[in-house]
Design a protein around this motif. Sequence first.
Motif, mmCIF file in Angstrom:
data_model
loop_
_atom_site.group_PDB
_atom_site.id
_atom_site.type_symbol
_atom_site.label_atom_id
_atom_site.label_comp_id
_atom_site.label_asym_id
_atom_site.label_seq_id
_atom_site.Cartn_x
_atom_site.Cartn_y
_atom_site.Cartn_z
ATOM 1 N N ILE A 422 0.904 -1.211 -0.188
ATOM 2 C CA ILE A 422 0.142 -0.190 -0.003
ATOM 3 C C ILE A 422 0.799 1.231 -0.018
ATOM 4 O O ILE A 422 1.778 1.195 0.717
ATOM 5 C CB ILE A 422 -1.034 -0.085 1.267
ATOM 6 N N SER A 423 0.722 2.247 -0.797
ATOM 7 C CA SER A 423 1.242 3.375 -0.871
ATOM 8 C C SER A 423 0.479 4.424 -0.551
ATOM 9 O O SER A 423 -0.856 4.560 -1.138
ATOM 10 C CB SER A 423 1.836 3.753 -2.346
ATOM 11 N N HIS A 424 0.877 5.520 0.332
ATOM 12 C CA HIS A 424 -0.135 6.488 0.876
ATOM 13 C C HIS A 424 0.685 7.948 0.866
ATOM 14 O O HIS A 424 1.937 7.842 1.272
ATOM 15 C CB HIS A 424 -0.631 5.988 1.949
ATOM 16 N N SER A 425 0.090 8.937 0.485
ATOM 17 C CA SER A 425 0.789 10.106 0.426
ATOM 18 C C SER A 425 0.127 10.952 1.591
ATOM 19 O O SER A 425 -0.843 11.272 1.819
ATOM 20 C CB SER A 425 0.492 11.028 -0.475
ATOM 21 N N LEU A 426 1.200 11.089 2.640
ATOM 22 C CA LEU A 426 0.704 11.672 4.088
ATOM 23 C C LEU A 426 0.576 12.975 3.927
ATOM 24 O O LEU A 426 -0.380 13.772 4.676
ATOM 25 C CB LEU A 426 1.770 11.448 5.115
ATOM 26 N N SER A 427 1.270 13.876 3.009
ATOM 27 C CA SER A 427 1.214 15.190 2.640
ATOM 28 C C SER A 427 2.070 15.260 1.539
ATOM 29 O O SER A 427 2.629 14.626 1.030
ATOM 30 C CB SER A 427 1.481 16.072 3.912
ATOM 31 N N ARG A 428 2.056 16.623 0.974
ATOM 32 C CA ARG A 428 2.644 16.945 -0.244
ATOM 33 C C ARG A 428 4.144 16.814 0.389
ATOM 34 O O ARG A 428 4.827 17.195 1.159
ATOM 35 C CB ARG A 428 2.643 18.460 -0.684
ATOM 36 N N GLY A 429 5.110 16.054 -0.371
ATOM 37 C CA GLY A 429 6.451 15.692 -0.086
ATOM 38 C C GLY A 429 6.567 14.718 0.897
ATOM 39 O O GLY A 429 8.051 14.432 1.319
ATOM 40 N N HIS A 430 5.601 14.107 1.326
ATOM 41 C CA HIS A 430 5.813 12.962 2.340
ATOM 42 C C HIS A 430 4.957 11.801 2.135
ATOM 43 O O HIS A 430 3.812 11.844 2.130
ATOM 44 C CB HIS A 430 5.477 13.256 3.752
ATOM 45 N N SER A 431 5.460 10.572 1.741
ATOM 46 C CA SER A 431 4.912 9.389 1.233
ATOM 47 C C SER A 431 5.306 8.113 2.146
ATOM 48 O O SER A 431 6.615 8.103 2.555
ATOM 49 C CB SER A 431 5.067 9.131 -0.159
ATOM 50 N N VAL A 432 4.673 7.148 2.178
ATOM 51 C CA VAL A 432 4.965 5.980 2.651
ATOM 52 C C VAL A 432 4.609 4.664 1.956
ATOM 53 O O VAL A 432 3.269 4.934 1.213
ATOM 54 C CB VAL A 432 4.566 5.905 4.208
ATOM 55 N N GLN A 433 5.119 3.785 2.037
ATOM 56 C CA GLN A 433 4.836 2.345 1.332
ATOM 57 C C GLN A 433 5.227 1.424 2.314
ATOM 58 O O GLN A 433 6.243 1.220 2.784
ATOM 59 C CB GLN A 433 5.504 2.502 -0.208
ATOM 60 N N SER A 434 4.112 0.377 2.300
ATOM 61 C CA SER A 434 4.547 -0.839 3.141
ATOM 62 C C SER A 434 3.941 -2.104 2.266
ATOM 63 O O SER A 434 2.946 -2.026 1.696
ATOM 64 C CB SER A 434 3.810 -0.574 4.651
#
Length: 787
Positions: A422-434
């Motif tokens: 799953i890939s998620h954009s927490l905010s502009r310029g900040h993303s996380v993938q697990s």
Amino acid sequence: MTAKIYTFVMAMLALLAAAMGIDAQPVTQTIRGSVYDMQTREPLIGASVIIQQSDPIRGAATDLDGNYTIEKVRVGRHSIRVNYLGYEPVILAEVQVTSGKEVILDVGLRQVYAEMDGITVTPSIRKDKPLNAMSTVSARSFSVEETRRYAGGIDDPARLVSAFAGVTVGNVQDNAIIVRGNSPRGVSWRIEGVEVPTPHHFVGGNVAGGGIVTLFSSQMLANSDFHTSAFPAEYGNATAGVFDMKLRNGNNDKREYTFQAGMLGLDISSEGPFSSGSDASYLFNYRYSTFGLLSDLNLLPTDQLFKYQDLSFKVNLPAGKAGTFSVWGIGGIDKSTQPLQTDPALWEEDWDRVTYEWDILMGGTGLTHMLITGKKTYISTTLAATGLSNSMVTQRLDDELLARPDLRAIDNAGKVSIGSFISHSLSRGHSVQSGLTYKRLFFNLDINSTENNRPDTYRNIVDERGGSHAVEFYTQSSHDLSRSLTLKAGVNAGYFALIDSWSVDPRLGLTWSMTERQTLSFGYGKHSQMEDLKVYFVQQQENGTVTRPNQDLRLAKAHHFVLGYDWQINDILRLKVEPYYQHLFDVPGIADSSYSMINYKQDWSFSNTLVNNSVGRNMGIDVTFERFLRDNYYFLVSGSVFSSRYRGGDGVWRDTRFNKHFVGNVLVGREFNFRDNSRVLGVNARLNYVGGERVSPVLMEESREQELVIFDENRAFENQLPSSLVLDLSVTFRVNRTNHSSVWALQIKNLLGEPMHVGYNYHYKSQSVQMDKHTVVIPALSYKIEF
């Protein structure tokens, strides 16, 4: 007489005009594709796609699905700029437009840092920038067009990357690559995100991790990534490098076909929509080796058989709000045989008295579902199955000319995996993938061999059937800490049930944009890797009891440290410098011996008891100076100076087998355009200079007595084979016509005939050990038509 000369000249001009195919109208093609958010895969509506320096300006805006179409674009090379408010603009430089196929460009844009709203952002035009946004150092992308254009590539990604800094090769015949002094077996291959067995024809024949040519045709490839150190957290089970290969989607608007005939094989490819108006598409390619075809027709003056074939496909099935499904697959069949030479007078070395049958089946297939769940999140899930069946049976004539069993190696292994991230954009310029992947392993191993070719020592080494499992989890994040500072961090964790071993491998990357054109980067990664399954099942006899001592092994591990300086001198010139250090540890080796798996090359009858007793260190500096293609020419100059050393179970530090010390490449190319770019002549050359592989000294007296090469392992790898200077040449001629395009290509590997030093052999006629060297020049002439 004058009239006759005039008639002859006019006839020749007519023939020349016909050959050049003078077209009354300019030849054009369509450019289309999509624009999306790189982090969330959300389509971007209203993005502008402009062909630079077009007069009048040609371009389009994306529709509600993020798609665009630009029609009637003249053939040739064009630079295309993609813009969208709040995102970094991108320039796709020198895109090749031909008449045979539509150009499909799917472009991912990256959101700008929040504080940069209202600030003019310079567009990114880096053709080498990796597709994986989590990469920080030691990674670059490459295209299918480069696999043909780069001299020495021979349409093979594995050979193509040998032009990159930090990469060396063994010899001309094999496509195994040595990354920063590591064994080729440490390179991992992934297709559509799935780890697969090394996808080469005749895999592992000379070198574990190498083969003759990649299993799938370059016709199938989309732009892909190659990593050489400190890989992102999503990549596990690799300590040397990672190929992250992507298969392209077929054209979903019109059917297109490709046929290619050449000295390496015959290719047939087709792609298109399943039905008119459907967004679903297919793409497949079938290839059959030319040597195999000539053998089938009894046209080769040899009894030795050498043939291969492969089939690859991808089906893309958009399903609206249900997401997108894709089904892909690759498969190959290899066969090689050598008959017995029953006349001892013709024996020059031991291999001449051996007959073999070698059969390989390799395949992989997967079903992937990608679902965008909102403007900030998408999920990708893949169910895949891969397998490799490798059978080598050899017999050796003894001194009484009786064929005696020498090797019977049946190595069958498969894997079924299911993984999701799953890939998620927490905010502009900040993303996380697990992501999480479960792998079920299956194996059927039966390996029998002699020791030093003595028939009385023939025994079973491995006899195991069954299964096991492995689990892999990763999480990684990218965060713009400021306008000039980006942090990327993650961890990869895995469990291998067969040896009850865990790994927890952190990854870290930091990039500082010192100026608009200069960046300083740091990358760190801890990496772990399994051994080949047969290593764990080696059987030993102790007091009549069979044991498997290698099942107590732990995973081999390595720490990677990389510092990178990147200077984009101008739009087309780039300088990159990367010093690195790698610390290898827990690598298996033989107790109280110089033997270590750090130096592993190939051993069909591996039978050693191992312990985790070896450490190694690789250090060096890679330099790349590159001019991207513009104004019809480009160059790439790369060089590496490095040291690769290890300490085995005897406690002595030595050079590794792969410590070649240096490698340098000069790659240049020029395109000549005729008749409004409808005729294109490409000339490309590559010069490669690399140090020789290291070998152990030979014990001459013992070798003469046993008529076999005996090495002094107490002085392991003290000697070095000669350096080699190899020149490769590639010449292509493309003809663009209204409804099709055709390409003649001549690719020559080792044009100057540089001899390849491959080691030592005992020669019967001279009754001595001699250096084996072969001069191999590979000419690959081919013709391709696209329509």
